[in-house]
Enzyme design. Structure first.
Site, PDB file in Angstrom:
ATOM      1  N   VAL A  11       0.703  -1.163  -0.175  1.00 23.29           N
ATOM      2  CA  VAL A  11      -0.122  -0.117  -0.196  1.00 23.29           C
ATOM      3  C   VAL A  11       0.857   1.245   0.000  1.00 23.29           C
ATOM      4  O   VAL A  11       0.544   2.217  -0.713  1.00 23.29           O
ATOM      5  CB  VAL A  11      -1.103  -0.089   1.301  1.00 23.29           C
ATOM      6  CG1 VAL A  11      -1.791   1.151   1.292  1.00 23.29           C
ATOM      7  CG2 VAL A  11      -2.005  -1.220   1.029  1.00 23.29           C
ATOM      8  N   LYS A 100      -7.010  -1.343  10.269  1.00 23.71           N
ATOM      9  CA  LYS A 100      -8.191  -1.632  10.940  1.00 23.71           C
ATOM     10  C   LYS A 100      -8.139  -1.984  12.335  1.00 23.71           C
ATOM     11  O   LYS A 100      -8.758  -1.610  13.157  1.00 23.71           O
ATOM     12  CB  LYS A 100      -9.174  -2.714  10.045  1.00 23.71           C
ATOM     13  CG  LYS A 100      -8.674  -4.105  10.028  1.00 23.71           C
ATOM     14  CD  LYS A 100      -8.738  -4.639   8.852  1.00 23.71           C
ATOM     15  CE  LYS A 100      -7.347  -5.641   8.557  1.00 23.71           C
ATOM     16  NZ  LYS A 100      -6.813  -5.826   7.033  1.00 23.71           N
ATOM     17  N   GLU A 124     -10.632   6.050   6.437  1.00 20.39           N
ATOM     18  CA  GLU A 124     -11.312   5.449   5.105  1.00 20.39           C
ATOM     19  C   GLU A 124     -10.922   4.085   4.706  1.00 20.39           C
ATOM     20  O   GLU A 124     -11.642   3.254   4.311  1.00 20.39           O
ATOM     21  CB  GLU A 124     -11.371   6.620   4.049  1.00 20.39           C
ATOM     22  CG  GLU A 124     -12.244   6.032   3.026  1.00 20.39           C
ATOM     23  CD  GLU A 124     -13.845   5.884   3.544  1.00 20.39           C
ATOM     24  OE1 GLU A 124     -14.263   6.789   3.702  1.00 20.39           O
ATOM     25  OE2 GLU A 124     -14.344   4.790   3.469  1.00 20.39           O
ATOM     26  N   GLY A 129     -11.624  -0.992   1.649  1.00 19.58           N
ATOM     27  CA  GLY A 129     -10.449  -0.593   0.569  1.00 19.58           C
ATOM     28  C   GLY A 129     -10.933   0.698   0.064  1.00 19.58           C
ATOM     29  O   GLY A 129     -11.035   1.453   0.611  1.00 19.58           O
ATOM     30  N   ILE A 131     -13.772   1.557  -1.220  1.00 22.45           N
ATOM     31  CA  ILE A 131     -15.072   1.815  -1.163  1.00 22.45           C
ATOM     32  C   ILE A 131     -15.440   2.994  -0.097  1.00 22.45           C
ATOM     33  O   ILE A 131     -15.111   2.727   0.980  1.00 22.45           O
ATOM     34  CB  ILE A 131     -16.132   0.627  -0.750  1.00 22.45           C
ATOM     35  CG1 ILE A 131     -15.800  -0.530  -1.769  1.00 22.45           C
ATOM     36  CG2 ILE A 131     -17.530   1.031  -1.023  1.00 22.45           C
ATOM     37  CD1 ILE A 131     -16.592  -1.798  -1.361  1.00 22.45           C
ATOM     38  N   GLY A 182      -2.510 -15.301  -4.320  1.00 20.44           N
ATOM     39  CA  GLY A 182      -2.279 -13.949  -3.371  1.00 20.44           C
ATOM     40  C   GLY A 182      -3.655 -13.224  -3.196  1.00 20.44           C
ATOM     41  O   GLY A 182      -3.499 -12.123  -2.554  1.00 20.44           O
ATOM     42  N   GLU A 185      -3.618 -14.735   2.508  1.00 21.94           N
ATOM     43  CA  GLU A 185      -2.239 -14.851   3.219  1.00 21.94           C
ATOM     44  C   GLU A 185      -1.642 -16.191   3.389  1.00 21.94           C
ATOM     45  O   GLU A 185      -2.430 -17.225   3.671  1.00 21.94           O
ATOM     46  CB  GLU A 185      -2.222 -14.202   4.482  1.00 21.94           C
ATOM     47  CG  GLU A 185      -2.981 -12.638   4.490  1.00 21.94           C
ATOM     48  CD  GLU A 185      -1.937 -11.628   4.217  1.00 21.94           C
ATOM     49  OE1 GLU A 185      -0.861 -11.770   4.395  1.00 21.94           O
ATOM     50  OE2 GLU A 185      -2.060 -10.545   3.592  1.00 21.94           O
ATOM     51  N   ASP A 196     -10.740 -10.482  10.936  1.00 21.17           N
ATOM     52  CA  ASP A 196     -10.657  -9.228  10.001  1.00 21.17           C
ATOM     53  C   ASP A 196     -12.095  -8.555   9.776  1.00 21.17           C
ATOM     54  O   ASP A 196     -12.084  -7.278  10.087  1.00 21.17           O
ATOM     55  CB  ASP A 196     -10.155  -9.668   8.779  1.00 21.17           C
ATOM     56  CG  ASP A 196     -10.019  -8.558   7.748  1.00 21.17           C
ATOM     57  OD1 ASP A 196      -9.086  -7.804   7.800  1.00 21.17           O
ATOM     58  OD2 ASP A 196     -11.059  -8.496   6.980  1.00 21.17           O
ATOM     59  N   LYS A 200     -13.512  -4.782  11.252  1.00 25.41           N
ATOM     60  CA  LYS A 200     -14.287  -3.953  10.456  1.00 25.41           C
ATOM     61  C   LYS A 200     -15.442  -3.628  10.858  1.00 25.41           C
ATOM     62  O   LYS A 200     -16.061  -2.450  10.829  1.00 25.41           O
ATOM     63  CB  LYS A 200     -14.407  -4.601   8.945  1.00 25.41           C
ATOM     64  CG  LYS A 200     -12.879  -4.535   8.287  1.00 25.41           C
ATOM     65  CD  LYS A 200     -12.605  -5.303   7.037  1.00 25.41           C
ATOM     66  CE  LYS A 200     -11.521  -5.267   6.561  1.00 25.41           C
ATOM     67  NZ  LYS A 200     -11.281  -5.968   5.284  1.00 25.41           N
TER      68      LYS A 200
HETATM   69  N1  NAP Z   1      -2.662  -4.630   0.743  1.00 29.64           N
HETATM   70  C1  NAP Z   1      -3.990  -4.329   0.685  1.00 29.64           C
HETATM   71  O1  NAP Z   1      -4.619  -4.706  -0.304  1.00 29.64           O
HETATM   72  C2  NAP Z   1      -4.647  -3.604   1.947  1.00 29.64           C
HETATM   73  C3  NAP Z   1      -5.938  -3.145   1.783  1.00 29.64           C
HETATM   74  C4  NAP Z   1      -6.541  -2.276   2.795  1.00 29.64           C
HETATM   75  C5  NAP Z   1      -5.915  -2.078   3.789  1.00 29.64           C
HETATM   76  N2  NAP Z   1      -4.485  -2.667   4.013  1.00 29.64           N
HETATM   77  C6  NAP Z   1      -3.885  -2.143   5.239  1.00 29.64           C
HETATM   78  O2  NAP Z   1      -2.832  -1.274   4.787  1.00 29.64           O
HETATM   79  C7  NAP Z   1      -1.537  -1.733   5.962  1.00 29.64           C
HETATM   80  C8  NAP Z   1      -0.545  -2.072   5.168  1.00 29.64           C
HETATM   81  O3  NAP Z   1      -0.791  -3.237   4.151  1.00 29.64           O
HETATM   82  P1  NAP Z   1       0.358  -3.949   3.022  1.00 29.64           P
HETATM   83  O4  NAP Z   1      -0.388  -4.759   2.258  1.00 29.64           O
HETATM   84  O5  NAP Z   1       1.144  -2.662   2.398  1.00 29.64           O
HETATM   85  O6  NAP Z   1       1.570  -4.421   3.971  1.00 29.64           O
HETATM   86  P2  NAP Z   1       3.022  -4.809   3.620  1.00 29.64           P
HETATM   87  O7  NAP Z   1       3.289  -5.112   2.350  1.00 29.64           O
HETATM   88  O8  NAP Z   1       3.459  -5.894   4.426  1.00 29.64           O
HETATM   89  O9  NAP Z   1       3.891  -3.770   3.949  1.00 29.64           O
HETATM   90  C9  NAP Z   1       4.175  -3.125   5.282  1.00 29.64           C
HETATM   91  C10 NAP Z   1       5.224  -2.095   5.454  1.00 29.64           C
HETATM   92  O10 NAP Z   1       5.534  -1.718   6.792  1.00 29.64           O
HETATM   93  C11 NAP Z   1       6.868  -1.860   6.868  1.00 29.64           C
HETATM   94  N3  NAP Z   1       6.848  -2.240   8.318  1.00 29.64           N
HETATM   95  C12 NAP Z   1       6.435  -3.097   8.988  1.00 29.64           C
HETATM   96  N4  NAP Z   1       6.526  -3.134  10.203  1.00 29.64           N
HETATM   97  C13 NAP Z   1       7.514  -2.386  10.384  1.00 29.64           C
HETATM   98  C14 NAP Z   1       8.527  -1.674  11.655  1.00 29.64           C
HETATM   99  N5  NAP Z   1       8.005  -2.509  12.934  1.00 29.64           N
HETATM  100  N6  NAP Z   1       9.194  -0.701  11.442  1.00 29.64           N
HETATM  101  C15 NAP Z   1       9.275  -0.306  10.217  1.00 29.64           C
HETATM  102  N7  NAP Z   1       8.601  -0.557   9.180  1.00 29.64           N
HETATM  103  C16 NAP Z   1       7.788  -1.561   9.316  1.00 29.64           C
HETATM  104  C17 NAP Z   1       7.367  -2.933   5.988  1.00 29.64           C
HETATM  105  O11 NAP Z   1       8.766  -2.736   5.882  1.00 29.64           O
HETATM  106  P3  NAP Z   1       9.713  -3.593   4.889  1.00 29.64           P
HETATM  107  O12 NAP Z   1       9.093  -3.458   3.465  1.00 29.64           O
HETATM  108  O13 NAP Z   1      11.033  -3.204   5.193  1.00 29.64           O
HETATM  109  O14 NAP Z   1       9.356  -5.081   5.250  1.00 29.64           O
HETATM  110  C18 NAP Z   1       6.586  -2.763   4.730  1.00 29.64           C
HETATM  111  O15 NAP Z   1       7.172  -1.623   4.054  1.00 29.64           O
HETATM  112  C19 NAP Z   1      -2.303  -2.764   6.620  1.00 29.64           C
HETATM  113  O16 NAP Z   1      -2.770  -2.247   8.010  1.00 29.64           O
HETATM  114  C20 NAP Z   1      -3.250  -3.368   5.868  1.00 29.64           C
HETATM  115  O17 NAP Z   1      -4.301  -4.322   6.686  1.00 29.64           O
HETATM  116  C21 NAP Z   1      -4.000  -3.396   2.780  1.00 29.64           C
END
Ligand code: NAP
Length: 424
Positions: A11, A100, A124, A129, A131, A182, A185, A196, A200
C-alpha cells in the site's frame, strides 16, 4: 506541504506511485504541491521502487520532523503502529491510516488524543478498501439513524465461498489456490476465522451508532467449518452462503455478529462475488443504501488514503474547521448473543431407521422451534446412515443451542454436521 509515510510495502508503494502520478490534480485541488519527505521501512536493503534517499528505518525521523504535519500509517498490525500513531498525534500531526486493527482496538483513545491536540485521525482505507464507507456513514448518514448494517467486508473469505459454490470444490483446495494467487495470506487465519471482519464491523458499528463497540464484544464465527455439502444444499434451496458482518440498533440495544449466513438469491448481497465487498446500510430516513466495490488491493486502498490526505491537508493549509465524527460519544449496550432471533439450517447424519425424524422434531417442538422444511436423502455414501437437513422458522439462539445439545445426546445421531443461520 510535506508528509511522511510509515510503511513502504504494497500500500505504501501504491500511495507513493499515486501521489506522483496525480501530482497535477493534487496541485489543482490543494493550491500547493504534496511532497513525501520520508518513508519508514524495516529493511533498507529490500528492493523497491521508492528511491533510497527517501527511506528510513528510524520512525523518529518522521514522527518528530517539524516540517512534516501529516503522517500516513500503512505498516499494519497493532504494534508498533498504535504507539507510532499515538506519538504522532501527541506531536500535533494529522494521521491517516489503513489499519483496521489499530482503529478497532484503539480508535476511541486515539480520537480523544487527536481532539485534545486539535488534529484528527482519518481511516477510510481501513474498511472496504476503495469503497467510501466511512465518509458515507460519518457525513452522509450523520443526521439519519442507521438501524442496520449488513456487510461483506472480507475479500478472501468471499473469494473462497464463491469458488466453492461455482466450481463445487472443497474449502481446503480453494484456500490453497487462493494462497497461490495472492488472494489469501500464507497464514490466512485472521480472514478465515472472521477476525478481520470483526475488526471492520467494530469500526463501522461504532461510527453508525455513535458509540464504542469493542471487537471482543462481537460474536464471531469463521468459514473454516463450511463444507461443500452445505454449499450444495444452500444452492438447492435457493440460497448462498456468505460471511456476513451484521449489526442492528433497536430499543437502545446493539446486536453485533459475524458468521457464515445463508441468504436468499433475492438479496442484493447474494450477487457480491469473488474478492468484491458490499455494505447495505439500512437507515431510518434514507432507507437502504448499498455500496459495492473492490474491498482491497493496493491501488484502491491508496485512493482511499489519498482522499483522507487531501481533506486533512486542506484543513491544515487553510485552517478549515474539522468535521469530527460522532463515533465514541455514547456508551453501548450489547445484546447477548443467545438472544439472536433468526432462522436456522441444520445438517446431521442419523441412523437410517423409522421414527428418527419424529425424535428430532419432538426436541425442536419442546424448545418452541418450528420446522419450515426437511430434506432427507437416501445415500449410499455412508451405509445405514441418512443425511437430514432441517430449516426452521425464526427462533432464539438460546432455544436452538439447547435443542442441539439435546439432539447430540440422541442415540440415533451418527454425526453432527453443521448449523448455519439464515437471514433475509
Ligand atoms: N494490501 C492491501 O490490499 C490492503 C488493503 C486495505 C488495507 N490494507 C492495510 O494497509 C496496511 C499495509 O498493508 P500492506 O499490504 O502494504 O503491508 P505490507 O506490504 O506488509 O507493508 C508493510 C510495510 O511496513 C513496513 N513495516 C512493518 N513493520 C515495521 C516496523 N516495525 N518498522 C518499520 N517498518 C515496518 C514494512 O517494511 P519492509 O518493507 O522493510 O518489510 C513494509 O514496508 C495494513 O494495515 C493493511 O491491513 C492493505
Amino acid at each position: 506541504m510535506k508528509i511522511g509515510i510509515l510503511g513502504g510495502g504494497q500500500v505504501g508503494q501504491a500511495l507513493w506511485d499515486t501521489i506522483h502520478m496525480e501530482k497535477e490534480n493534487i496541485l489543482n485541488i490543494l493550491g500547493e504541491p504534496l511532497e513525501i519527505k520520508k518513508v519508514l521501512v524495516r529493511d533498507l536493503s529490500k528492493k523497491r521502487d521508492i528511491p533510497k534517499d527517501f527511506l528510513t528505518n528510524n520512525p523518529d525521523e518522521i514522527i518528530y520532523d517539524k516540517e512534516i504535519s501529516l503522517i500516513v500509517e500503512v505498516m499494519g498490525g497493532e504494534e508498533p503502529a498504535h504507539t507510532y500513531i499515538k506519538r504522532a498525534l501527541e506531536e500535533k500531526k494529522f494521521v491517516v491510516t489503513a489499519n483496521k486493527e489499530v482503529i478497532a482496538l484503539h480508535g476511541d483513545e486515539l480520537h480523544k488524543i487527536a481532539r485534545k491536540k486539535g488534529v484528527d485521525i482519518a481511516f477510510e482505507a481501513s474498511v472496504g478498501g476503495g469503497i467510501p464507507l466511512i465518509k458515507t456513514i460519518k457525513e452522509a448518514m450523520a443526521v439519519d439513524k442507521v438501524k442496520e448494517i449488513w456487510a461483506i467486508v472480507n475479500g478472501t473469505t468471499n473469494y473462497i465461498l464463491t469458488k466453492m459454490e461455482e466450481e463445487l470444490r472443497d474449502f481446503e483446495e480453494v484456500l490453497r489456490e487462493a494462497q497461490k494467487l495472492g488472494y489469501a495470506e500464507p497464514d490466512p487465519s485472521k480472514d478465515i476465522l472472521g477476525l478481520d471482519t470483526k475488526f471492520k464491523l467494530a469500526i463501522l458499528s461504532s461510527f453508525a451508532y455513535h458509540t464504542t463497540i469493542k471487537p471482543e464484544e462481537i460474536y464471531t464465527e469463521g468459514i473454516e467449518k463450511i463444507s461443500l455439502r452445505d454449499i450444495q444444499y444452500a444452492k438447492e434451496l435457493g440460497y448462498k452462503i456468505k460471511l456476513l458482518a451484521i449489526s442492528k440498533f433497536y430499543n437502545g440495544e446493539i446486536e453485533v455478529r459475524v458468521h457464515p449466513t445463508m441468504i436468499p438469491l433475492s438479496s442484493p448481497l447474494s450477487s457480491v462475488n469473488g474478492v468484491y465487498n458490499a455494505i447495505l446500510l439500512r437507515a431510518e430516513k434514507r432507507g437502504d443504501v448499498l455500496l459495492y466495490g473492490e474491498g482491497a488491493g493496493p491501488y484502491p486502498t491508496a485512493m482511499a488514503l489519498l482522499s483522507d490526505i487531501l481533506e486533512a491537508t486542506h484543513t491544515i493549509l487553510y485552517s478549515v474547521p474539522r468535521y469530527y465524527s460522532f463515533a465514541y460519544l455514547y456508551p453501548s449496550k450489547i445484546k447477548p448473543s443467545d438472544e439472536i432471533y433468526t432462522r436456522y439450517y441444520i445438517r446431521l447424519w442419523v441412523k437410517d431407521q423409522p421414527g428418527v425424524l419424529a425424535q428430532i422434531a419432538k426436541i425442536l417442538g419442546e424448545n418452541h422451534i418450528s420446522i419450515s422444511s426437511v430434506i432427507q436423502k437416501e445415500t449410499s455414501e455412508k451405509e445405514g446412515k441418512a443425511e437430514l437437513v432441517i430449516l426452521t422458522h425464526k427462533t432464539y439462539e438460546k432455544s436452538m443451542s439447547k435443542a442441539i445439545e439435546e439432539i447430540k445426546l440422541l442415540p440415533i445421531l451418527e454425526e453432527w454436521g453443521s448449523l448455519i443461520r439464515i437471514e433475509v
